[in-house]
Enzyme design. Sequence first.
Site, PDB file in Angstrom:
ATOM      1  CG  ASN A  57     -66.513  -2.240  28.719  1.00 17.00           C
ATOM      2  OD1 ASN A  57     -66.008  -1.428  29.489  1.00 17.00           O
ATOM      3  ND2 ASN A  57     -67.730  -2.715  28.887  1.00 17.00           N
ATOM      4  NE  ARG A 383     -59.832   1.651  39.131  1.00 19.38           N
ATOM      5  CZ  ARG A 383     -58.853   1.359  38.274  1.00 19.38           C
ATOM      6  NH1 ARG A 383     -58.105   2.340  37.803  1.00 19.38           N
ATOM      7  NH2 ARG A 383     -58.618   0.120  37.898  1.00 19.38           N
ATOM      8  NE  ARG A 413     -54.258  -3.246  33.942  1.00 20.77           N
ATOM      9  CZ  ARG A 413     -54.575  -4.525  34.188  1.00 20.77           C
ATOM     10  NH1 ARG A 413     -55.811  -4.948  34.065  1.00 20.77           N
ATOM     11  NH2 ARG A 413     -53.637  -5.380  34.549  1.00 20.77           N
ATOM     12  CG  HIS A 443     -58.689  -3.784  45.016  1.00 28.40           C
ATOM     13  ND1 HIS A 443     -59.860  -4.498  45.183  1.00 28.40           N
ATOM     14  CD2 HIS A 443     -58.910  -2.988  43.940  1.00 28.40           C
ATOM     15  CE1 HIS A 443     -60.726  -4.170  44.245  1.00 28.40           C
ATOM     16  NE2 HIS A 443     -60.179  -3.246  43.483  1.00 28.40           N
ATOM     17  CE1 TYR A 476     -68.448   2.202  37.583  1.00 31.56           C
ATOM     18  CE2 TYR A 476     -66.877   1.150  39.042  1.00 31.56           C
ATOM     19  CZ  TYR A 476     -67.200   1.668  37.808  1.00 31.56           C
ATOM     20  OH  TYR A 476     -66.278   1.627  36.803  1.00 31.56           O
ATOM     21  NE  ARG A 572     -69.517  -5.650  36.121  1.00 26.72           N
ATOM     22  CZ  ARG A 572     -68.531  -5.137  36.838  1.00 26.72           C
ATOM     23  NH1 ARG A 572     -68.788  -4.513  37.958  1.00 26.72           N
ATOM     24  NH2 ARG A 572     -67.278  -5.266  36.451  1.00 26.72           N
ATOM     25  CG  HIS A 600     -67.909  -2.073  41.756  1.00 26.66           C
ATOM     26  ND1 HIS A 600     -67.250  -1.577  42.859  1.00 26.66           N
ATOM     27  CD2 HIS A 600     -66.949  -2.426  40.868  1.00 26.66           C
ATOM     28  CE1 HIS A 600     -65.946  -1.624  42.649  1.00 26.66           C
ATOM     29  NE2 HIS A 600     -65.729  -2.140  41.461  1.00 26.66           N
TER      30      HIS A 600
END
Length: 729
Positions: A57, A383, A413, A443, A476, A572, A600
């Site tokens: 992270n 993704r 990313r 997205h 997630y 979160r 998530h």
Amino acid sequence: MTTLETLSAPDRTSPELLYFNRELSWLSFNERVLAEARNTAYPLLERLRFLSISGSNLDEFAMIRMAGLVGQVRSGVATLSIDGKTPPQQLAAITARLRQVETLQQAALEELRPLLAAQGIQIRGGDLADPRAEDWLRQYFIDHIMPVITPQAIDPAHPFPFVANTGIGVLFNLERQEDGSRLVEMVLIPAALPRFIRVPESETGGDVIYMAIERLIQRFAPVLFPGFAIRGDGVFRVLRDSDIEVEEEAEDLVREFRTAIQRRRRGQVIVLELDENFDPEAEDLLREKLGLDQAFVTKTLGMIGISGLAAVVNEDRPDLKFTPYTPRYPERVMEHDGDCFAAIREKDIVIHHPYESFEVVVDFLRQAAADPAVVSIKQTLYRAGNQSPVISALIEAAEAGKSVTAVVELKARFDEEQNLKWAGELERAGVQVIYGFIDWKTHAKISMVVRAEEGGYRTYCHFGTGNYHPVTTRIYTDLSFFTADPAFGRDAARLFNFITGYVEPQGMERLAISPLNLRERLYELIDQEIANARSGKPAAIWAKLNSVTEKGMIDRLYAASQAGVRIVLIVRGICCLRPGVPGLSDNISVKSIIGRFLEHSRIWAFGNGAPLPGDQAIIYISSADAMSRNLNRRVETLVPITNPTVHDQVLEQVLLANLLDTEQSWLLDGETGEYQRIEEDPDAEDGDGNGVPGFNCHAYFMTNPSLSGRGGALKDSRVPRLSLRKGGM
């Protein structure tokens, strides 16, 4: 010093007293992740996993967020943050906090080392007590490391080697024994080599030993440099600017991204990590050659590159990890002999990942690929991972002659290269690949299947809060919503036309989408709660999000609080909103849940004139967070949930369990910005009125079936329900 409790109304116009800094809030989130490494309730290797995650992270934070601020400073950009800080002020605050976090990381590792050693797993530096392990490592170095590494002399006759992003190297200060001449050598560690060398039990007398490869190279430097005395050495690691900028008028988006990915690898150095005892002469040379303008240089006596500990976590010791969890396959689908379309036709259904299997989503697409009645499939891909059953299903469908469209987001990313690869494979199979907008990321998570049935075509839709990624779907927490409601089908078709043909949708019936009207829809719903409060009706908002950073949304929630709306936010990660400030946000509380699974899903609940939870509530799930990028620069969806069973599951199972959780929850202090663990929620009780102190929402979801996925089995067995002792909000 003025505190929030003593502020007068005019004082609250100061940005730093109205909002928390985004970057510092993110670092606070990572400290909560790191705190799990010291959570004695977790198995040892899981604690080590959290330590590794905190390291990765921080790496990403440096490569993206810090890099952006460094770029602003270098360019003289004076844009202020939401809390009124200039880029130099933010960098100063961040670097001070980073040093604290890194100190905590090393302390956590030192705490875990002896505990792991007691369980037969040793993480060693350069020290070894067992001569058999020493002999094994020496031979391993000669056979497997020396043929791969390349020592490079650092002198005027040789150009300084390029150190790749996240690259680790060792500098040696050498003295030739024959004539006393001095030489500096650099050994860069190829990415293909393992970060940790594992010495098997057979060579150690019982324990497994892990040694970082850089320490192995230091240990056997005399073998690498015969005829030289080692006068000094040091390990270093480099993090570079990894953000990608794309020209708005790029003629060929794919070619532009391939070039941008190459630029990323050679970005400016943002962080240089060094051994505390790094050789001074070699350090001076390294600093000079890397050109460390605005870089953050840190030294440590511990381990460099904490994220690399993920290799040790993979040790095959199930006794030191969480008990494996197998996701449930929804009984509602099995009642229809696994026919996803029949189950969805009967009733809307929501799948709660990872407690319910992502295989349902994959099966939905596989069945669509194999079904002769299916005529077309449209799919967004943000993704998808490097082993994607979703991609395979789309390829199968195209090869079966169906019309398949895939919207592949090139700007996801760190997944750009993988997405380019998938785009190529899809195109070769005959899939129509669309890259969407240059300015906006796509997205939204949507699958749309059109099937020929009696009376015409029927559209089946999947809307998700998470990615179509086989790995993240196991860790997630996300929601997958399936529906055959014709209105959703028409809206999905309009949305795909918007993405593929830039045709702005008109007359949307169910969905709100950003950047067109998602923010406005949420504002309307917040304003309605404000109106309810002012007219004396119950007024409440619950929301579960990953981040809250957008000033307009925060100000709207402040206004709702001041009107008397009770607001509970489960956030979160980053939260720039200050909860519980007298006269500003008295009626807002913010909690964060950090645990075995990564929270998530994005959910909004509005009381709609009645207490929460309740049948009258308005419920939405979304792919968007309350961030400027989601609301202004991305294509996102806000999906209403109206089916009664699905409505109950999302509100009275998912949201309520998150609100009641105490074992994994942290409460945000609106004055200090610090988070404190919640010990117990006195309002928690089960469906029989019994108190449930120490409630763990992850454990609840793992042991109790979901309402909408339960199917007809609900008639025979009761799903434990949760409630608020005080009768709602």
